[in-house]
Enzyme design. Structure first.
Site, PDB file in Angstrom:
ATOM      1  N   LEU A 244       0.857  -1.171   0.000  1.00 38.25           N
ATOM      2  CA  LEU A 244       0.000   0.000   0.000  1.00 38.25           C
ATOM      3  C   LEU A 244       0.901   1.230   0.000  1.00 38.25           C
ATOM      4  O   LEU A 244       1.935   1.245   0.684  1.00 38.25           O
ATOM      5  CB  LEU A 244      -0.890   0.037   1.249  1.00 38.25           C
ATOM      6  CG  LEU A 244      -2.219  -0.715   1.218  1.00 38.25           C
ATOM      7  CD1 LEU A 244      -2.882  -0.622   2.585  1.00 38.25           C
ATOM      8  CD2 LEU A 244      -3.145  -0.178   0.147  1.00 38.25           C
ATOM      9  N   ASP A 245       0.525   2.262  -0.743  1.00 43.20           N
ATOM     10  CA  ASP A 245       1.306   3.500  -0.756  1.00 43.20           C
ATOM     11  C   ASP A 245       1.390   4.098   0.642  1.00 43.20           C
ATOM     12  O   ASP A 245       0.478   3.903   1.463  1.00 43.20           O
ATOM     13  CB  ASP A 245       0.660   4.530  -1.689  1.00 43.20           C
ATOM     14  CG  ASP A 245       0.711   4.112  -3.145  1.00 43.20           C
ATOM     15  OD1 ASP A 245       1.564   3.282  -3.491  1.00 43.20           O
ATOM     16  OD2 ASP A 245      -0.114   4.621  -3.934  1.00 43.20           O
ATOM     17  N   PRO A 246       2.455   4.873   0.939  1.00 44.77           N
ATOM     18  CA  PRO A 246       2.526   5.544   2.245  1.00 44.77           C
ATOM     19  C   PRO A 246       1.299   6.417   2.543  1.00 44.77           C
ATOM     20  O   PRO A 246       0.885   6.524   3.701  1.00 44.77           O
ATOM     21  CB  PRO A 246       3.799   6.394   2.124  1.00 44.77           C
ATOM     22  CG  PRO A 246       4.655   5.626   1.174  1.00 44.77           C
ATOM     23  CD  PRO A 246       3.706   5.044   0.168  1.00 44.77           C
TER      24      PRO A 246
ATOM     25  N   ALA B  23      -1.693   5.805   1.666  1.00 44.31           N
ATOM     26  CA  ALA B  23      -2.888   4.967   1.757  1.00 44.31           C
ATOM     27  C   ALA B  23      -2.956   4.317   3.132  1.00 44.31           C
ATOM     28  O   ALA B  23      -1.936   4.055   3.777  1.00 44.31           O
ATOM     29  CB  ALA B  23      -2.873   3.892   0.673  1.00 44.31           C
TER      30      ALA B  23
ATOM     31  N   ARG C 153      -4.936   5.242  -8.095  1.00 44.35           N
ATOM     32  CA  ARG C 153      -4.476   6.588  -8.483  1.00 44.35           C
ATOM     33  C   ARG C 153      -4.718   6.829  -9.967  1.00 44.35           C
ATOM     34  O   ARG C 153      -5.169   7.903 -10.373  1.00 44.35           O
ATOM     35  CB  ARG C 153      -2.985   6.750  -8.174  1.00 44.35           C
ATOM     36  CG  ARG C 153      -2.673   7.005  -6.714  1.00 44.35           C
ATOM     37  CD  ARG C 153      -1.181   7.110  -6.498  1.00 44.35           C
ATOM     38  NE  ARG C 153      -0.507   5.850  -6.753  1.00 44.35           N
ATOM     39  CZ  ARG C 153       0.749   5.735  -7.169  1.00 44.35           C
ATOM     40  NH1 ARG C 153       1.457   6.818  -7.423  1.00 44.35           N
ATOM     41  NH2 ARG C 153       1.294   4.555  -7.350  1.00 44.35           N
TER      42      ARG C 153
END
Length: 323
Positions: free
Chosen positions: A49-51, A53, A185
């Site tokens: 997961l992105d930072p 998110a 995104r």
């Protein structure tokens, strides 16, 4: 003088921790924090997961890491907010603003048209700010150097999509259920372009992955506040990663031979995804597939791992040896 740091004594830990990843940490940072709190020897996660998110991030420890790759193929569900009219280099709030455009009046009919357009099989071009690799180097490394490389589009499936006006002006909230490999995104950017103004994500939360939902997860703060023995009790057994596998149970001699990598013969129907258990004691042995009545081993636990799992489980007091 600084006091010497206490050395953490690692131990074998086996299972799955359903973590609600916090904002600002990378998936690996969250994993390392949980690994430290559990004093686990071996750990991995089931997809990043992105930072920026938050949400469901299953973490695998010990024997469960053998099945983490299976979970990468699981469907995911997300909630996200799109800020319309502003595009960024990364597609989210972390990137630099690359363009600003006026946001037109958007009708419910337009939102429904866009929803239908992005529901079902679609193609996406992966963002430069992603972990996909080109020539052994992650795309985000090129992006940080200001280099854009050509990326092939990839097919994904949006199972369901809901779009509604957000709480703040010129924002939209989206609710997405999708196949593996979908970039939310990119979906947010594409929805903004379809509405004629562009956009970027300002919030992203994963609310489900495979059979696991956000309500089942706990935060790092909650994990840290628990006594150590209770931290271990929050782990699911490794077979939690195999909900779609058909169970096959083997008796003692067959279980031991299967664990040594030998095929077993029976009356089972052909099946590509099988979870194999020993009968006495009841324990996961590994995964397999069945072809022409043969149970063919795939990923196997070791006898030591099985004994450690049984010893840590309240369902079994003094398990018999599996050899």
């Amino acid at each position: 003088m600084n006091a010497p740091r206490t050395r953490v004594v690692r131990r074998p830990v086996h299972g799955v921790l359903l973590l609600d990843k916090p904002l600002g940490l990378s998936s690996n940072q969250a994993l390392q924090k949980a690994k430290w709190l559990l004093r686990a020897e071996k750990a991995g996660h089931t997809g990043t997961l992105d930072p920026l998110a938050t949400g469901v991030l299953p973490l695998c420890f010990g024997a469960a890491t053998k099945f983490s790759q299976i979970h990468l193929d699981a469907d995911k569900s997300y909630e996200a907010t799109i800020q319309l009219g502003i595009c960024t280099s990364s597609g989210d709030a972390e990137g630099e603003v690359t363009s600003r455009r006026p946001v037109p009046t958007i009708t419910a009919a337009q939102l429904e048209e866009v929803r239908l357009r992005f529901t079902g099989p679609i193609s996406q071009v992966p963002p430069m700010h992603s972990a996909l690799k080109k020539d052994g180097k992650a795309l985000y490394e090129y992006a940080r150097q200001g280099i854009e490389v050509e990326r092939a589009s990839r097919d994904v499936n949006i199972h369901s999509l809901k779009i509604q006006p957000g709480l703040h002006p010129e924002t939209l909230d989206i609710f997405v259920s999708c196949s593996k490999g979908t970039y939310i995104r990119t979906l947010g950017q594409d929805i903004g372009e379809a509405l004629g103004c562009g956009g970027h994500l300002t919030a992203l939360r994963r609310v489900a992955t495979g059979p696991f939902g956000a309500a089942q997860c706990l935060s790092l703060e909650t994990l840290e506040a628990l006594p150590e023995v209770e931290r271990l009790q929050r782990l699911l057994l490794p077979e939690a990663l195999l909900p779609d596998h058909s169970p096959v149970t083997l008796d003692g001699e067959d279980a031991g031979r299967f664990l040594s990598g030998m095929r077993r013969r029976g009356t089972w129907p052909d099946n590509e995804t099988v979870a194999v258990f020993g009968r006495e004691p009841h324990a996961l042995l590994g995964t397999a597939h069945v072809k022409s009545g043969e149970l063919i081993p795939a990923r196997l636990l070791s006898p030591i791992e099985i004994q450690q799992i049984l010893a840590a489980s309240p369902r079994s007091q003094q398990p018999e040896a599996i050899v």
